[in-house]
Design a protein around this motif. Sequence first.
Motif, PDB file in Angstrom:
ATOM      1  N   PRO A 156      27.895  69.928  12.770  1.00  0.00           N
ATOM      2  CA  PRO A 156      28.347  69.760  14.154  1.00  0.00           C
ATOM      3  C   PRO A 156      29.792  69.276  14.160  1.00  0.00           C
ATOM      4  CG  PRO A 156      26.620  68.160  13.600  1.00  0.00           C
ATOM      5  CD  PRO A 156      26.859  68.977  12.382  1.00  0.00           C
ATOM      6  N   SER A 157      30.512  69.489  15.272  1.00  0.00           N
ATOM      7  CA  SER A 157      31.892  69.031  15.295  1.00  0.00           C
ATOM      8  C   SER A 157      31.904  67.509  15.265  1.00  0.00           C
ATOM      9  CB  SER A 157      32.609  69.551  16.539  1.00  0.00           C
ATOM     10  OG  SER A 157      32.172  68.815  17.665  1.00  0.00           O
ATOM     11  N   GLN A 158      32.999  66.947  14.873  1.00  0.00           N
ATOM     12  CA  GLN A 158      33.147  65.497  14.727  1.00  0.00           C
ATOM     13  C   GLN A 158      32.175  64.907  13.714  1.00  0.00           C
ATOM     14  OE1 GLN A 158      35.786  64.156  16.532  1.00  0.00           O
ATOM     15  NE2 GLN A 158      36.000  66.319  16.966  1.00  0.00           N
ATOM     16  N   SER A 159      31.776  65.698  12.735  1.00  0.00           N
ATOM     17  CA  SER A 159      31.018  65.086  11.645  1.00  0.00           C
ATOM     18  C   SER A 159      31.497  65.681  10.329  1.00  0.00           C
ATOM     19  CB  SER A 159      29.517  65.261  11.853  1.00  0.00           C
ATOM     20  OG  SER A 159      29.180  66.619  11.788  1.00  0.00           O
ATOM     21  N   TRP A 160      31.357  64.896   9.291  1.00  0.00           N
ATOM     22  CA  TRP A 160      31.978  65.257   8.015  1.00  0.00           C
ATOM     23  C   TRP A 160      31.021  65.214   6.829  1.00  0.00           C
ATOM     24  CZ3 TRP A 160      34.277  62.820  12.069  1.00  0.00           C
ATOM     25  CH2 TRP A 160      35.386  63.495  12.606  1.00  0.00           C
ATOM     26  N   LEU A 161      29.798  64.788   7.107  1.00  0.00           N
ATOM     27  CA  LEU A 161      28.842  64.714   6.006  1.00  0.00           C
ATOM     28  C   LEU A 161      27.910  65.916   6.108  1.00  0.00           C
ATOM     29  CD1 LEU A 161      28.076  60.876   6.237  1.00  0.00           C
ATOM     30  CD2 LEU A 161      29.714  62.050   4.723  1.00  0.00           C
ATOM     31  N   SER A 162      27.937  66.781   5.100  1.00  0.00           N
ATOM     32  CA  SER A 162      27.146  68.007   5.156  1.00  0.00           C
ATOM     33  C   SER A 162      25.664  67.682   5.010  1.00  0.00           C
ATOM     34  CB  SER A 162      27.587  68.948   4.034  1.00  0.00           C
ATOM     35  OG  SER A 162      27.316  68.333   2.779  1.00  0.00           O
ATOM     36  N   PRO A 163      24.806  68.555   5.520  1.00  0.00           N
ATOM     37  CA  PRO A 163      23.358  68.349   5.359  1.00  0.00           C
ATOM     38  C   PRO A 163      22.971  68.205   3.883  1.00  0.00           C
ATOM     39  CG  PRO A 163      23.784  70.126   6.921  1.00  0.00           C
ATOM     40  CD  PRO A 163      25.115  69.734   6.370  1.00  0.00           C
ATOM     41  N   THR A 164      23.607  68.976   3.009  1.00  0.00           N
ATOM     42  CA  THR A 164      23.281  68.865   1.577  1.00  0.00           C
ATOM     43  C   THR A 164      23.586  67.460   1.067  1.00  0.00           C
ATOM     44  OG1 THR A 164      23.905  71.180   1.326  1.00  0.00           O
ATOM     45  CG2 THR A 164      23.713  69.876  -0.693  1.00  0.00           C
ATOM     46  N   LEU A 165      24.741  66.957   1.444  1.00  0.00           N
ATOM     47  CA  LEU A 165      25.121  65.627   0.982  1.00  0.00           C
ATOM     48  C   LEU A 165      24.216  64.548   1.576  1.00  0.00           C
ATOM     49  CD1 LEU A 165      26.988  63.889  -0.704  1.00  0.00           C
ATOM     50  CD2 LEU A 165      28.660  63.897   1.158  1.00  0.00           C
ATOM     51  N   THR A 166      23.951  64.645   2.882  1.00  0.00           N
ATOM     52  CA  THR A 166      23.135  63.586   3.490  1.00  0.00           C
ATOM     53  C   THR A 166      21.728  63.567   2.906  1.00  0.00           C
ATOM     54  OG1 THR A 166      22.739  65.026   5.387  1.00  0.00           O
ATOM     55  CG2 THR A 166      24.377  63.303   5.668  1.00  0.00           C
ATOM     56  N   SER A 167      21.178  64.728   2.576  1.00  0.00           N
ATOM     57  CA  SER A 167      19.821  64.678   2.032  1.00  0.00           C
ATOM     58  C   SER A 167      19.838  64.058   0.636  1.00  0.00           C
ATOM     59  CB  SER A 167      19.169  66.061   2.047  1.00  0.00           C
ATOM     60  OG  SER A 167      19.723  66.862   1.035  1.00  0.00           O
ATOM     61  N   GLU A 168      20.912  64.283  -0.124  1.00  0.00           N
ATOM     62  CA  GLU A 168      21.030  63.636  -1.434  1.00  0.00           C
ATOM     63  C   GLU A 168      21.169  62.114  -1.288  1.00  0.00           C
ATOM     64  OE1 GLU A 168      20.918  64.791  -4.577  1.00  0.00           O
ATOM     65  OE2 GLU A 168      20.471  66.846  -3.928  1.00  0.00           O
ATOM     66  N   VAL A 169      21.975  61.710  -0.303  1.00  0.00           N
ATOM     67  CA  VAL A 169      22.146  60.271  -0.072  1.00  0.00           C
ATOM     68  C   VAL A 169      20.803  59.657   0.313  1.00  0.00           C
ATOM     69  CG1 VAL A 169      23.242  58.526   1.403  1.00  0.00           C
ATOM     70  CG2 VAL A 169      24.590  60.469   0.566  1.00  0.00           C
ATOM     71  N   ALA A 170      20.077  60.346   1.197  1.00  0.00           N
ATOM     72  CA  ALA A 170      18.784  59.821   1.646  1.00  0.00           C
ATOM     73  C   ALA A 170      17.853  59.586   0.463  1.00  0.00           C
ATOM     74  CB  ALA A 170      18.151  60.791   2.647  1.00  0.00           C
ATOM     75  N   ALA A 171      17.875  60.529  -0.472  1.00  0.00           N
ATOM     76  CA  ALA A 171      16.991  60.401  -1.635  1.00  0.00           C
ATOM     77  C   ALA A 171      17.340  59.154  -2.452  1.00  0.00           C
ATOM     78  CB  ALA A 171      17.094  61.656  -2.502  1.00  0.00           C
ATOM     79  N   ARG A 172      18.637  58.880  -2.617  1.00  0.00           N
ATOM     80  CA  ARG A 172      19.054  57.699  -3.393  1.00  0.00           C
ATOM     81  C   ARG A 172      18.643  56.423  -2.690  1.00  0.00           C
ATOM     82  NH1 ARG A 172      20.805  60.357  -8.068  1.00  0.00           N
ATOM     83  NH2 ARG A 172      20.630  62.392  -7.097  1.00  0.00           N
ATOM     84  N   VAL A 173      18.920  56.379  -1.383  1.00  0.00           N
ATOM     85  CA  VAL A 173      18.608  55.163  -0.637  1.00  0.00           C
ATOM     86  C   VAL A 173      17.109  54.891  -0.711  1.00  0.00           C
ATOM     87  CG1 VAL A 173      18.633  54.105   1.650  1.00  0.00           C
ATOM     88  CG2 VAL A 173      20.625  55.402   0.857  1.00  0.00           C
ATOM     89  N   GLN A 174      16.329  55.955  -0.589  1.00  0.00           N
ATOM     90  CA  GLN A 174      14.885  55.793  -0.662  1.00  0.00           C
ATOM     91  C   GLN A 174      14.447  55.254  -2.020  1.00  0.00           C
ATOM     92  OE1 GLN A 174      13.065  59.375   1.007  1.00  0.00           O
ATOM     93  NE2 GLN A 174      12.935  57.889   2.693  1.00  0.00           N
ATOM     94  N   ALA A 175      15.116  55.697  -3.066  1.00  0.00           N
ATOM     95  CA  ALA A 175      14.762  55.267  -4.418  1.00  0.00           C
ATOM     96  C   ALA A 175      15.320  53.882  -4.749  1.00  0.00           C
ATOM     97  CB  ALA A 175      15.272  56.294  -5.431  1.00  0.00           C
ATOM     98  N   GLY A 176      15.977  53.250  -3.772  1.00  0.00           N
ATOM     99  CA  GLY A 176      16.534  51.920  -4.039  1.00  0.00           C
ATOM    100  C   GLY A 176      17.801  51.962  -4.870  1.00  0.00           C
ATOM    101  N   GLU A 177      18.464  53.113  -4.905  1.00  0.00           N
ATOM    102  CA  GLU A 177      19.727  53.215  -5.641  1.00  0.00           C
ATOM    103  C   GLU A 177      20.898  53.192  -4.645  1.00  0.00           C
ATOM    104  OE1 GLU A 177      19.251  56.751  -7.989  1.00  0.00           O
ATOM    105  OE2 GLU A 177      17.305  56.085  -8.718  1.00  0.00           O
ATOM    106  N   GLN A 178      22.110  53.240  -5.197  1.00  0.00           N
ATOM    107  CA  GLN A 178      23.275  53.217  -4.309  1.00  0.00           C
ATOM    108  C   GLN A 178      23.993  54.557  -4.296  1.00  0.00           C
ATOM    109  OE1 GLN A 178      25.510  49.971  -6.043  1.00  0.00           O
ATOM    110  NE2 GLN A 178      24.938  48.591  -4.374  1.00  0.00           N
ATOM    111  N   ALA A 179      24.595  54.860  -3.141  1.00  0.00           N
ATOM    112  CA  ALA A 179      25.427  56.057  -3.028  1.00  0.00           C
ATOM    113  C   ALA A 179      26.816  55.643  -2.565  1.00  0.00           C
ATOM    114  CB  ALA A 179      24.808  57.039  -2.045  1.00  0.00           C
ATOM    115  N   LEU A 180      27.805  56.344  -3.072  1.00  0.00           N
ATOM    116  CA  LEU A 180      29.185  56.093  -2.649  1.00  0.00           C
ATOM    117  C   LEU A 180      29.709  57.326  -1.923  1.00  0.00           C
ATOM    118  CD1 LEU A 180      32.102  54.842  -2.750  1.00  0.00           C
ATOM    119  CD2 LEU A 180      32.315  55.863  -5.024  1.00  0.00           C
ATOM    120  N   LEU A 181      30.240  57.115  -0.723  1.00  0.00           N
ATOM    121  CA  LEU A 181      30.925  58.196  -0.016  1.00  0.00           C
ATOM    122  C   LEU A 181      32.403  57.912  -0.118  1.00  0.00           C
ATOM    123  CD1 LEU A 181      28.580  58.392   3.092  1.00  0.00           C
ATOM    124  CD2 LEU A 181      28.649  59.939   1.110  1.00  0.00           C
ATOM    125  N   PHE A 182      33.111  58.820  -0.745  1.00  0.00           N
ATOM    126  CA  PHE A 182      34.513  58.579  -1.058  1.00  0.00           C
ATOM    127  C   PHE A 182      35.428  59.423  -0.180  1.00  0.00           C
ATOM    128  CE2 PHE A 182      38.339  59.894  -3.379  1.00  0.00           C
ATOM    129  CZ  PHE A 182      38.899  58.665  -3.655  1.00  0.00           C
TER     130      PHE A 182
END
Length: 730
Positions: free
Chosen positions: A399-425
Amino acid sequence: MSRSYFEEGALVGVLTPEPIDRVLDYRAPEGGCWLGAFVEVPLGPRKVLGVVWGEGKGDFDPAKVRVVTRVLDAAPMREEMREFLVRAGAYTLTPLSQMLRLATRVPGLSDPPSMRKVYRLGQGEADRMTSARARVVETLVEYGGLGFTLSELSSHAGVSTSVIKGLAAQGVVEEVDTPRDAPYLPLDPDRPGKALTGDQAAAAEALRKGIRAGVYGTTLLKGVTGSGKTEVYLEAVAECIRKGRQALVLLPEIALTAEFLTRVEARFGTKPAEWHSGVTMTERRRAWRMLGQGEAQLVVGARSALFLPFRDLGLVVVDEEHDSSYKQEEGALYNARDMAVLRASLNDAQVVLASATPSLETWANAQAGKYARLDLTARFGTAVLPQMAAIDMRLEDLPSQSWLSPTLTSEVAARVQAGEQALLFLNRRGYAPVTLCRACGAQVGCDHCDARMVEHRFQKRLVCHQCGETKPLPETCPVCGAEGKMAAVGPGVERVAEEAAAVFPDARIAVLSSDLFGSARALKAQIEEIASGDTDIIVGTQLVAKGHNFPRLTLVGVVDADLGLQGGDLRAAERTFQLMRQVSGRAGRAEKPGVALLQTFQPEHPVIRAILDGDEESFWRAEAAEREAAGMPPYGRLAGIIISANDAASAFDLGTHLARNDGPIRDAGAVVYGPAPAPIARVRGRHRVRMLVKAPKGVALQAAIGRWIGGLKLPAQVRLSVDIDPQSFY
Ligand code: ADP
Ligand code: ZN
C-alpha cells in the motif's frame, strides 16, 4: 646535530597554535629549556602557548626578541611527534600552527603542577580512640598504604571529615601532597586470554612477531564479523605492553567504547585510558599527561587520539578501518587511518587495520604487498554467516505510505514469535526526508542551506542535516498558504518504526539513531537493553551496523538496499557493499543462524548481486579494475578544492581565476575540473563552489597545489580549503 637544550638567553624558535604561519624567535628563560618544551610566550599583549621547535633563526632585531615567560609542567614534545605534525601538515596541506592545535587540545596544559592532599596511615598515637576514629584506621589498614582523598576516606569509613582532620592533627593519619593526575593501573598482559582457534592463533602470532621486531609495518586483519578480530588484536596489544611500549586502539564510534573497555578489562585486569568527546576534562588531562610520562599503556579513542603525546608508541589498531568517520571533515582534513600509518612509520610501530569489509585503498595496498594481510574466514564457534537474499520490490504488493513488504513482515513476525530479535535497517535519520505541500508542490527547505528540511517527529520539528537549524512543522504552506496540505514524503527510521508498531502492535520496538540520544551514556544504556533481549524489533540507522553484539538477533531486513547506489559518488558501490555486508553481519552472531533480506528494486544490479553472492574478492577486483581504468583512487589521486563566500559570484570568480591559472597543476601532469556549484551549493548561508584536481598516482600533488594556490591572496569573506584524498564530494 641540532641542539636539544638551550641555556638561559639562547635564541629559540617557538611554534604557537596561533594563526601566524611562522616559528617565532624568543630567548630561553631562566633555567633554560629543552627542545620540544611546552612553553608560554608573550605575543603582542597576550600570553600564548607554544612549543620550542628548534634554534632561533636570528632574523629579528635582537633588541626586540622577548623572553619565554615560563616552561610548562609537561613532558617536552618528542621529536617523532614534531616530525609527525610536520609531515601530516604537509600531506594534508594544513598549516603547522593548525596541526599544533590538534596536538595541544587538552584542558589545563598551562596550569601549574597540580597537587592534591591524600591521607595515609601515620605513625602517631591517638589520645583516645572513638569508634569513628577506629573505622578510619581500619579503612586505611584494609587498603594497605593506598592514599585516599579526604572525601573518599570520609565516605569509605563513614565518618565526617572533621574526624579525619582530628586524627591528622595527632599524626595518626598523615596528610601528603601528591600530583593530581594518577598513573593508570598497570595492565597485565600475561593474564590468560581466550583459547584461540588455529586461525586466530596463527594471526595473533604473526602480529606478535611484528611487535617483537620493533619496526614499522602495517597489517590488514580481515575477518568476517564475529570471527574474533578483536580477540586477535588484543594479543598484539598484550605483546606491545610486554615490550614496555604503548598501544592505541581507534574505534569509529564512541558508543562502541563501553563494550570494548569491558573486554580490555577482562583480558588485562583493568581498564585503559580513554580519549574521545565523551570523556571528562579531568580524565582527558590525566590521559594526556600520563601518556606523555609513559604511565598509561593503552588508550582507546577516537581519531583525535592520534595526536596524543605517546612516549613510546608501539602499536596502533584502527578497528573498522573502512569507516568514513575516520575522515575529519572540518578544520584539518585528515584521514586518521592514513595518518595512523604515518605516525607508526615514524615511531617504528606496527599498525593493524581491522575490518570485515576493508576500504578499497587498504585492499589494494595489501594486494600490492605494501601491507601484510591476515584473514580470518570463519565465525567463532557455531555461529555461521547469515544467509542473504533479495526481496524484489517490483513483485511485492505494498500500500502507499508503507515500506515493509509482506515478505519481510512475515519473516519478522516469525522471529518475534520465536522470541528472537529482528533488525529493520534504514540509513536515514528522522521521520521523512521531504515535507511538501500537496496543493502547490513546494518543499520545505532550510533558510540557510540548499537542503531540504527533514522531519523529526520525536522532536516535533524539521531539521536541516547540513547546519542543524530546526523549525516547527508548518501548518500552512509557506509558499501558497494552503492549510493542512503539508505531507511527509518518503521514510526515515522513525517512520519505519511507526509502520512496524502498526503491523506488530504487541512487539517491543526500539529505534537506534544517532540523533535520538542526548549522550553517549544514554545510547550505551539503550544498546545494553537491546543486547540483553528486552526488544523484539530494532529499527536503526548505520549506528547499528558498527560492531554491536546483539546475541538474539537473527534477522536483518534492509528497508532500502538501493539507497546508497544513487547519486553516483565515487565510492557508492564500495560503501553500499560495505554497509550491507556489515549490517547483515549483525544477524546470527550466537548459536542461532541469521538471515539478511534486502528490499531492492534492482536485484540484478551488479553491486546488489555481489552483496548477495558474498564473493568479496571478485567484488573488490571488479571495483578495482573500474577505478584503475578511470584513473581514480587508489590508482590515481584526487584533491577537492572547496571555495565558499557570502555570495555565489565571489566564490565563482576565485574558482574561475584558479582554473585559468592552472599552470602548476598542468605542469605536474594533473588536471583541474570546475569550478562548479557544490552539490549542496549553500550551507549556513555561505555559497559553495567545488573544484577537483585529478592526477596520476606518482604525481607530487601537494607540491603542485602548493605552487598553484600558495601565493593566492583571498578576497575578504572568501574561504578556500583543500581536501586531499576526499571522501565526501559535497
Ligand atoms: P570481530 O572483532 O571479528 O567481530 P570478536 O573478537 O568480537 O569478533 O568475536 C566475536 C565473539 O566471539 C566475541 O564475543 C568473542 O569474545 C567471541 N570469541 C571469538 N574468538 C573466541 C575464542 N577463541 N574463544 C572464545 N570466544 C571467542
Ligand atoms: Zn541548513
